[in-house]
Design an enzyme around this catalytic site. Sequence first.
Site, PDB file in Angstrom:
ATOM      1  N   HIS A 166      68.019  51.830-118.999  1.00 46.40           N
ATOM      2  CA  HIS A 166      67.333  51.481-117.754  1.00 46.40           C
ATOM      3  C   HIS A 166      65.813  51.494-117.896  1.00 46.40           C
ATOM      4  O   HIS A 166      65.102  50.986-117.024  1.00 46.40           O
ATOM      5  CB  HIS A 166      67.795  52.382-116.602  1.00 46.40           C
ATOM      6  CG  HIS A 166      67.299  53.786-116.633  1.00 46.40           C
ATOM      7  ND1 HIS A 166      68.080  54.850-117.021  1.00 46.40           N
ATOM      8  CD2 HIS A 166      66.098  54.325-116.307  1.00 46.40           C
ATOM      9  CE1 HIS A 166      67.392  55.969-116.917  1.00 46.40           C
ATOM     10  NE2 HIS A 166      66.175  55.680-116.498  1.00 46.40           N
ATOM     11  N   ASP A 196      73.826  53.739-120.809  1.00 46.15           N
ATOM     12  CA  ASP A 196      72.408  53.967-120.553  1.00 46.15           C
ATOM     13  C   ASP A 196      71.642  54.279-121.844  1.00 46.15           C
ATOM     14  O   ASP A 196      70.811  55.181-121.886  1.00 46.15           O
ATOM     15  CB  ASP A 196      72.191  55.085-119.538  1.00 46.15           C
ATOM     16  CG  ASP A 196      70.787  55.029-118.911  1.00 46.15           C
ATOM     17  OD1 ASP A 196      70.153  53.964-118.989  1.00 46.15           O
ATOM     18  OD2 ASP A 196      70.333  56.057-118.374  1.00 46.15           O
ATOM     19  N   GLY A 268      59.832  59.655-115.542  1.00 46.93           N
ATOM     20  CA  GLY A 268      59.077  59.412-116.763  1.00 46.93           C
ATOM     21  C   GLY A 268      59.730  60.021-117.986  1.00 46.93           C
ATOM     22  O   GLY A 268      59.448  59.624-119.110  1.00 46.93           O
ATOM     23  N   ASN A 269      60.639  60.992-117.780  1.00 52.65           N
ATOM     24  CA  ASN A 269      61.334  61.627-118.904  1.00 52.65           C
ATOM     25  C   ASN A 269      62.463  60.776-119.463  1.00 52.65           C
ATOM     26  O   ASN A 269      62.962  61.050-120.560  1.00 52.65           O
ATOM     27  CB  ASN A 269      61.924  62.979-118.491  1.00 52.65           C
ATOM     28  CG  ASN A 269      60.928  64.113-118.546  1.00 52.65           C
ATOM     29  OD1 ASN A 269      60.402  64.524-117.525  1.00 52.65           O
ATOM     30  ND2 ASN A 269      60.648  64.607-119.748  1.00 52.65           N
ATOM     31  N   SER A 270      62.911  59.780-118.737  1.00 52.19           N
ATOM     32  CA  SER A 270      64.064  58.996-119.175  1.00 52.19           C
ATOM     33  C   SER A 270      63.864  58.452-120.578  1.00 52.19           C
ATOM     34  O   SER A 270      62.849  57.838-120.885  1.00 52.19           O
ATOM     35  CB  SER A 270      64.326  57.834-118.220  1.00 52.19           C
ATOM     36  OG  SER A 270      65.024  58.270-117.097  1.00 52.19           O
ATOM     37  N   GLY A 327      94.967  57.623-123.028  1.00 54.70           N
ATOM     38  CA  GLY A 327      96.048  56.909-122.355  1.00 54.70           C
ATOM     39  C   GLY A 327      97.054  57.804-121.682  1.00 54.70           C
ATOM     40  O   GLY A 327      98.192  57.387-121.427  1.00 54.70           O
ATOM     41  N   VAL A 330      96.527  64.560-117.640  1.00 58.53           N
ATOM     42  CA  VAL A 330      96.919  65.931-117.968  1.00 58.53           C
ATOM     43  C   VAL A 330      96.653  66.871-116.802  1.00 58.53           C
ATOM     44  O   VAL A 330      95.885  66.576-115.895  1.00 58.53           O
ATOM     45  CB  VAL A 330      96.162  66.446-119.216  1.00 58.53           C
ATOM     46  CG1 VAL A 330      96.495  65.605-120.437  1.00 58.53           C
ATOM     47  CG2 VAL A 330      94.655  66.458-118.965  1.00 58.53           C
TER      48      VAL A 330
END
Length: 412
Positions: A166, A196, A268-270, A327, A330
């Site tokens: 992003h 992402d 801003g840390n992304s 698949g 549980v």
Amino acid sequence: MDNRSDDLWQGGPWEQPSPHFPTPPAVRIPAHAMEPRRPVLRPRRRRRGGGIALLVVLILVLTGIAVAFGSRFFSQAEFFPPPHGEDDRYQEQEYSTDPPSIPRAETGTGVTLDLTPASGESLTCTQIYEKNAFSIVSIESESRHEFSTGTGVILTEDGYIITNAHVVAGAEYVQVVFYDNDVLEASLVGFDADEDLAVLKVEAEGLIPAEFGDSSALRCGDPVAAIGDPLGYRSTITDGIVSALDREVEVDGVTMTLIQTSAAINFGNSGGALINQYGQVVGITTIKIVTDDGSAEALGFAIPSRRVKYVADTLIDGRQVRTGVFGFTVLTRPVSGGLELQSVDPNSDAYAKGLQAGDIITAVNGQPVTGTQDLARIKLSLGPGDTVELTYLRDGVSYAVEVALVDSELIG
């Protein structure tokens, strides 16, 4: 990454020297922000348009003058928050999930992300910063209408860089700013909006790559640090602990298995680094959670390095990232332990290998399983076609079988 106008953060009355100015208003957060959304941790976006910018500057100047004069006559002035919704206009924007339209880099080069076992003594925050600061970069993305910034982590000496998808989504031009302020144009190796994650490439030599560690070795309570560019303040380090592991968080309709941390992660840390006590990158920071009243604190999340490796290796190899699943569904058995199969999808390899409802999974690849988080952690580094050994009980007898994960789109 701030999706608010930069101009709102400068020239305001709280920057004036007078000690008599009233307390600035609290930032309002949208009511629906309890649901983690990518706009919560977006690049710092600035809309283009000279007329609007000039108007904002004029308003701020007039506001500053008014407050300066008003403070002489009123000792108990109050600030009222804007009506609900007025400050949400940026949060409500639709953000692109399309790859950036920038030059494409070569794939299939054989480059992979290596995870190094932890060793040595624990480092101080100062030592962690000194080890990693040169490996963290700023990412500047530009389109016709917006300019935004984020963070990235250097993967190789010759210019492979990992960041969040992003951060660069929809961009028409992307450049990377290094610790010494050198700027290089980036091309795109691979991009996956659901994961992402994106891999960029710059033409360079002699870069300082970060050392990546194994996120599966983390434990709750371990000290960690985050390095990134919050609000554009480059190379900022914050510290905290691992608050939770294998936290399933739904983001834009996609469930991600993430590391939760108390280290401050802000706009801003992304795309930046979550680092363990040995100075190794164990996660790529991606989102934070905020609440309507601003009461939520220290709820940041990072993509585990195990998943980063799988996705990055796949993208660099030129392949599409697919989600692998067992698949079956549980139910955790709190008394006797293990996971009881509730159902097995006929399209799964588990079904083909004879697993059925009522079987109790006790171990995967020889490691005991006690909850669904154990399965989630194992899947981080696996995709369709990858195999695991399942140990299970049926009628008190233990069996072992090798089962391949299948593409999630094949499961009903």
